[in-house]
Motif scaffolding. Sequence first.
Motif, mmCIF file in Angstrom:
data_model
loop_
_atom_site.group_PDB
_atom_site.id
_atom_site.type_symbol
_atom_site.label_atom_id
_atom_site.label_comp_id
_atom_site.label_asym_id
_atom_site.label_seq_id
_atom_site.Cartn_x
_atom_site.Cartn_y
_atom_site.Cartn_z
ATOM 1 N N GLU A 171 0.874 -1.164 0.158
ATOM 2 C CA GLU A 171 -0.018 0.131 0.008
ATOM 3 C C GLU A 171 0.850 1.380 0.093
ATOM 4 O OE1 GLU A 171 -3.573 2.392 0.184
ATOM 5 O OE2 GLU A 171 -3.538 0.155 0.382
ATOM 6 N N ALA A 172 1.893 1.153 1.050
ATOM 7 C CA ALA A 172 2.771 2.418 0.807
ATOM 8 C C ALA A 172 3.581 2.761 -0.342
ATOM 9 C CB ALA A 172 3.724 2.304 2.083
ATOM 10 N N ILE A 173 4.148 1.381 -0.989
ATOM 11 C CA ILE A 173 4.902 1.699 -2.346
ATOM 12 C C ILE A 173 3.851 2.270 -3.399
ATOM 13 C CG2 ILE A 173 5.617 0.259 -4.206
ATOM 14 C CD1 ILE A 173 7.096 -1.726 -2.082
ATOM 15 N N PHE A 174 2.718 1.856 -3.347
ATOM 16 C CA PHE A 174 2.011 2.317 -4.352
ATOM 17 C C PHE A 174 1.474 3.854 -4.162
ATOM 18 C CE2 PHE A 174 1.778 -2.046 -6.110
ATOM 19 C CZ PHE A 174 2.095 -2.100 -7.364
ATOM 20 N N ALA A 175 1.262 4.135 -2.987
ATOM 21 C CA ALA A 175 0.949 5.509 -2.573
ATOM 22 C C ALA A 175 2.129 6.544 -2.964
ATOM 23 C CB ALA A 175 0.597 5.589 -1.205
ATOM 24 N N ARG A 176 3.156 5.925 -2.761
ATOM 25 C CA ARG A 176 4.469 6.811 -3.091
ATOM 26 C C ARG A 176 4.321 7.040 -4.745
ATOM 27 N NH1 ARG A 176 9.315 5.405 0.617
ATOM 28 N NH2 ARG A 176 8.390 5.577 2.943
ATOM 29 N N ALA A 217 5.482 -8.835 -5.853
ATOM 30 C CA ALA A 217 5.024 -10.100 -6.336
ATOM 31 C C ALA A 217 5.995 -10.913 -6.965
ATOM 32 C CB ALA A 217 3.821 -9.744 -7.269
ATOM 33 N N PRO A 218 6.753 -11.537 -6.398
ATOM 34 C CA PRO A 218 7.755 -12.391 -7.013
ATOM 35 C C PRO A 218 7.164 -13.680 -7.731
ATOM 36 C CG PRO A 218 7.872 -12.818 -4.670
ATOM 37 C CD PRO A 218 7.007 -11.572 -4.722
ATOM 38 N N LYS A 267 -3.488 -10.036 -7.526
ATOM 39 C CA LYS A 267 -4.200 -10.437 -6.380
ATOM 40 C C LYS A 267 -3.729 -9.322 -5.390
ATOM 41 C CE LYS A 267 -4.498 -14.454 -3.181
ATOM 42 N NZ LYS A 267 -4.103 -15.923 -3.129
ATOM 43 N N ARG A 268 -2.711 -9.005 -5.379
ATOM 44 C CA ARG A 268 -1.684 -8.318 -4.262
ATOM 45 C C ARG A 268 -1.771 -6.824 -4.353
ATOM 46 N NH1 ARG A 268 3.192 -12.452 -3.258
ATOM 47 N NH2 ARG A 268 1.858 -14.365 -2.942
ATOM 48 N N VAL A 269 -1.868 -6.120 -5.792
ATOM 49 C CA VAL A 269 -1.677 -4.864 -5.749
ATOM 50 C C VAL A 269 -3.299 -4.345 -5.075
ATOM 51 C CG1 VAL A 269 -1.721 -2.681 -7.273
ATOM 52 C CG2 VAL A 269 -0.369 -4.577 -7.658
ATOM 53 N N PRO A 270 -2.930 -3.525 -4.127
ATOM 54 C CA PRO A 270 -4.655 -2.868 -3.519
ATOM 55 C C PRO A 270 -5.478 -2.268 -4.588
ATOM 56 C CG PRO A 270 -2.505 -1.850 -2.390
ATOM 57 C CD PRO A 270 -1.920 -2.701 -3.443
ATOM 58 N N LYS A 271 -6.524 -2.655 -4.530
ATOM 59 C CA LYS A 271 -7.513 -2.281 -5.674
ATOM 60 C C LYS A 271 -7.556 -0.698 -6.040
ATOM 61 C CE LYS A 271 -10.781 -6.105 -5.007
ATOM 62 N NZ LYS A 271 -12.156 -6.476 -4.864
ATOM 63 N N ALA A 272 -7.136 -0.128 -5.064
ATOM 64 C CA ALA A 272 -7.572 1.511 -5.428
ATOM 65 C C ALA A 272 -6.328 1.782 -6.414
ATOM 66 C CB ALA A 272 -7.155 2.395 -4.209
ATOM 67 N N TYR A 273 -5.241 0.878 -6.502
ATOM 68 C CA TYR A 273 -4.053 1.273 -7.532
ATOM 69 C C TYR A 273 -3.942 0.464 -8.529
ATOM 70 C CZ TYR A 273 -2.635 3.805 -3.224
ATOM 71 O OH TYR A 273 -2.572 4.679 -2.090
ATOM 72 N N LEU A 274 -5.022 -0.422 -8.795
ATOM 73 C CA LEU A 274 -4.644 -1.603 -9.748
ATOM 74 C C LEU A 274 -5.017 -1.224 -11.241
ATOM 75 C CD1 LEU A 274 -4.248 -4.559 -9.704
ATOM 76 C CD2 LEU A 274 -6.856 -5.056 -9.677
ATOM 77 N N LYS A 275 -5.679 0.048 -11.444
ATOM 78 C CA LYS A 275 -5.930 0.185 -12.745
ATOM 79 C C LYS A 275 -4.542 0.981 -13.442
ATOM 80 C CE LYS A 275 -8.256 3.949 -14.315
ATOM 81 N NZ LYS A 275 -7.299 4.592 -15.335
#
Length: 211
Positions: free
Chosen positions: A7-12, A151-152, A165-173
Amino acid sequence: MNDAKREAIFARLKEANPAPTTELNFSSPFELLVAVTLSAQATDVGVNKATAKLFPVANTPEAILELGEEGLKEYIKTIGLYNSKATNIIKACRMLVDKHDSQVPQTRKELEALPGVGRKTANVILNTAFDQPTMAVDTHIYRVANRTGIAPGKNVREVEDKLMKRVPKAYLKDAHHWLILHGRYTCLARKPRCGSCVIEDLCEYKEKAVD
């Protein structure tokens, strides 16, 4: 890697680039289809140079069919594998005209039935042209997903499935654009630019490079 760290990675990544998109130039789903088909084993810069001359002349299935295979080759001959790409694009244009009213289909099954369109190309089109949450795993995404620990996976499909499966939905697109750009400009194959990476402290790569 735990969910909070992802979550923190994709937020940044979002903060650094709020509206990421492909570096291929296009103004319609059909132009994107042609550009992505041409981009296999070629650079986006090289594709954009070719399509800058092609699209003003022919940017619909009918117009490219009118050019014909040899005519199309004249515009794309600077791109690797242009002979086979020209063949596939002409065949795909014929299918679009005959089966889809000259429109690019919006389902994976129909896209992958087009000559020259594999899973990765279909994912790019579904995501970038039609805003569907897909993950087009190229060499950059494969490297970043494995190296960071997001996601190895042992192969492209495994990485794709884990990211979905693992990327938070808010960031998936937008996730596949962020990951591609991160791999292209920061998390480089030979020497990652860890010192200038916005997620360095969150990344689980054990051999971080010192700038």
